[in-house]
Write a protein that holds these residues in place. Structure first.
Motif, PDB file in Angstrom:
ATOM      1  N   LYS A  53       1.068  -1.639   0.040  1.00 42.48           N
ATOM      2  CA  LYS A  53       0.418   0.638   0.427  1.00 42.48           C
ATOM      3  C   LYS A  53       1.036   1.112   0.018  1.00 42.48           C
ATOM      4  O   LYS A  53       1.647   1.798   0.813  1.00 42.48           O
ATOM      5  N   VAL A  54       1.209   1.770  -0.656  1.00 41.40           N
ATOM      6  CA  VAL A  54       1.377   3.086  -1.196  1.00 41.40           C
ATOM      7  C   VAL A  54       0.638   4.305  -1.141  1.00 41.40           C
ATOM      8  O   VAL A  54      -0.182   4.488  -1.954  1.00 41.40           O
ATOM      9  N   ALA A  55       0.813   5.085   0.173  1.00 41.45           N
ATOM     10  CA  ALA A  55       0.631   6.471  -0.119  1.00 41.45           C
ATOM     11  C   ALA A  55       1.441   7.625  -0.881  1.00 41.45           C
ATOM     12  O   ALA A  55       2.481   7.956  -0.908  1.00 41.45           O
ATOM     13  N   GLU A  56       0.679   9.007  -1.369  1.00 42.56           N
ATOM     14  CA  GLU A  56       1.046  10.215  -1.954  1.00 42.56           C
ATOM     15  C   GLU A  56       0.233  10.965  -1.371  1.00 42.56           C
ATOM     16  O   GLU A  56      -0.533  11.583  -1.507  1.00 42.56           O
ATOM     17  N   ILE A  57       1.119  12.480  -0.604  1.00 38.04           N
ATOM     18  CA  ILE A  57       0.512  13.066  -0.452  1.00 38.04           C
ATOM     19  C   ILE A  57       1.175  14.023  -1.190  1.00 38.04           C
ATOM     20  O   ILE A  57       2.739  15.147  -1.535  1.00 38.04           O
ATOM     21  N   ALA A  58       0.743  14.722  -1.834  1.00 38.89           N
ATOM     22  CA  ALA A  58       0.872  16.007  -2.876  1.00 38.89           C
ATOM     23  C   ALA A  58       0.664  17.762  -2.624  1.00 38.89           C
ATOM     24  O   ALA A  58       0.935  17.656  -1.580  1.00 38.89           O
ATOM     25  N   GLY A  59       1.800  18.643  -3.073  1.00 36.54           N
ATOM     26  CA  GLY A  59       1.015  19.322  -2.850  1.00 36.54           C
ATOM     27  C   GLY A  59       0.024  20.615  -3.841  1.00 36.54           C
ATOM     28  O   GLY A  59      -0.880  20.046  -3.295  1.00 36.54           O
ATOM     29  N   ILE A  60      -0.130  21.333  -4.034  1.00 36.35           N
ATOM     30  CA  ILE A  60      -1.282  22.087  -4.753  1.00 36.35           C
ATOM     31  C   ILE A  60      -1.563  21.422  -5.999  1.00 36.35           C
ATOM     32  O   ILE A  60      -0.959  21.534  -6.663  1.00 36.35           O
ATOM     33  N   LEU A  96       3.497  21.351 -11.678  1.00 34.06           N
ATOM     34  CA  LEU A  96       4.424  21.272 -11.011  1.00 34.06           C
ATOM     35  C   LEU A  96       3.959  19.742 -10.344  1.00 34.06           C
ATOM     36  O   LEU A  96       4.894  18.656  -9.815  1.00 34.06           O
ATOM     37  N   THR A  97       2.686  19.656  -9.407  1.00 31.83           N
ATOM     38  CA  THR A  97       2.282  18.206  -8.785  1.00 31.83           C
ATOM     39  C   THR A  97       1.731  17.933 -10.004  1.00 31.83           C
ATOM     40  O   THR A  97       2.086  16.498  -9.246  1.00 31.83           O
ATOM     41  N   GLN A  98       1.416  18.206 -10.796  1.00 29.88           N
ATOM     42  CA  GLN A  98       0.616  16.949 -12.142  1.00 29.88           C
ATOM     43  C   GLN A  98       1.526  15.934 -12.468  1.00 29.88           C
ATOM     44  O   GLN A  98       1.989  15.316 -12.316  1.00 29.88           O
ATOM     45  N   ASP A  99       3.403  17.167 -12.641  1.00 26.21           N
ATOM     46  CA  ASP A  99       4.140  16.138 -13.152  1.00 26.21           C
ATOM     47  C   ASP A  99       4.757  15.175 -12.052  1.00 26.21           C
ATOM     48  O   ASP A  99       5.495  14.362 -12.708  1.00 26.21           O
ATOM     49  N   ARG A 100       5.335  15.783 -10.657  1.00 29.39           N
ATOM     50  CA  ARG A 100       5.518  15.000 -10.306  1.00 29.39           C
ATOM     51  C   ARG A 100       4.614  13.459  -9.194  1.00 29.39           C
ATOM     52  O   ARG A 100       5.492  12.634  -9.828  1.00 29.39           O
ATOM     53  N   SER A 101       3.084  13.649  -9.422  1.00 21.90           N
ATOM     54  CA  SER A 101       2.675  12.743 -10.198  1.00 21.90           C
ATOM     55  C   SER A 101       2.475  11.709 -10.658  1.00 21.90           C
ATOM     56  O   SER A 101       2.212  10.393 -10.424  1.00 21.90           O
TER      57      SER A 101
END
Length: 350
Positions: A183-190, A195-200
């Motif tokens: 189970k892998v979770a992600e806490i993104a920015g805005i 930039l957040t979309q690219d990281r995700s």
């Protein structure tokens, strides 16, 4: 942090090489003797770039230092400029007001500075005034958040948001060792920021390489308070986790507070950006923090150095190319307990 579309994980070899050379200081090794006249002609004498030249007046503008990474952007730029007697740095007050930042650039144009190093609050909104500066004969160096028009800057220094996601995802894949039901979770920015979309997107692509996907995801806002609230919601919704990637070490202060309040430690966490407190936690190895992915806060300092080279008519002397590259993208390495001492000197304070 960048607010424009993504870059590929493996950027062009030339751009990556240029980034490495830039961080090394834009100075060359002593030229080797060669019977090839063409090769000899391309070489630049060692140390030439750092020798004093004509004074270069540089205007610098960036958003408000409302978190550690952005504060380090401006501090690093000032510190770098102070190392050169031939740089006259004019620093505008940090602002998140687009109209005020435009007026700052207008003032630099009126003052007839030699160069402008600009990290725009909004790259699209600052494009027009950057073009105006270029047309006035002023060298513009765009940092981190790209303009809409490539002609608005002579060169652009970028981080690698997509690459951050790739680095984080591949590290988690390696650490989980093929655990198919992890189970892998992600806490993104805005979430609204490219930039957040690219990281995700990079994170999802990397996890996909080992057959994993994001099981729980929340978004914060790059602040301590936002990180704590988002993490608390995540932990409540996910009673069991194996790994978390938090996009930003500044908001990670709040994320860690939520984790400690929930008394959770069954997972490990990877951070993002490269703050000093996170690196120290990684080195201590006494919490869930096991790694962070660098997003360099030295980009504006690199921009100052490039502006000096461009105005003085110099190149990056470790390259055969006689001009400074048009785009330089910095690398997104993973910092772990094994290599943390290498990166601590460039860490920023959250």
């Amino acid at each position: 942090m960048s607010a424009r579309p993504s870059r590929r994980w493996l950027a062009a070899a030339g751009a990556l090489a240029a980034a490495s050379l830039l961080v090394a200081g834009c100075t060359s090794n002593e030229p080797q003797e060669s019977d090839d006249e063409a090769t000899q002609a391309a070489q630049v004498p060692g140390g030439e770039n750092d020798e004093p030249g004509d004074t270069v007046t540089i205007g610098f503008s960036a958003p408000a230092a409302d978190h550690g990474w952005m504060g380090s952007i401006t501090k690093s730029a000032k510190d770098l400029a102070a190392q050169y007697d031939d740089i006259d740095l004019k620093v505008a007050d940090g602002t998140n007001d687009v109209n005020l930042q435009i007026s700052q650039i207008e003032q630099f144009i009126n003052d007839k500075v030699d160069a402008i190093v600009l990290l725009p609050f909004d790259g699209a909104a600052l494009t027009e005034v950057a073009i105006k500066a270029m047309k006035a004969g002023i060298v513009v160096v765009n940092v981190d958040r790209e303009f809409d028009d490539p002609t608005a800057a002579r060169t652009t220094v970028l981080g690698d948001n997509y690459g951050m996601g790739i680095s984080a995802g591949r590290f988690i894949c390696d650490e989980l060792g093929g655990k198919a039901d992890a189970k892998v979770a992600e806490i993104a920015g805005i979430d609204s920021l490219p930039l957040t979309q690219d990281r995700s997107r990079g994170f999802a692509d990397a996890l996909g390489e080992c057959g994993l996907s994001v099981s729980n995801r929340v978004a914060a806002d790059f602040t301590v308070q936002g990180g704590e609230a988002a993490a608390a919601n995540l932990l409540q919704a996910a009673p069991q986790l194996d790994a978390i990637w938090n996009h930003d070490d500044d908001q990670g202060v709040g994320v860690m507070a939520a984790i400690e309040a929930a008394n959770r430690d069954e997972f490990f966490m990877v951070g993002g950006a490269g703050s000093k407190n996170v690196m120290e936690a990684i080195k201590a190895d006494d919490s869930v923090l096991k790694a962070t992915v660098i997003y360099p806060s030295t980009q504006a300092a690199d921009g100052i150095k490039l502006a000096r080279l461009l105005v003085q008519g110099k190149s990056m002397s470790d390259l055969v190319e006689v001009e400074v590259p048009r785009t330089i993208q910095l690398y997104a390495p993973v910092v772990t307990k094994e290599n943390v001492d290498q990166y601590l000197p460039t860490a920023f304070q959250s």
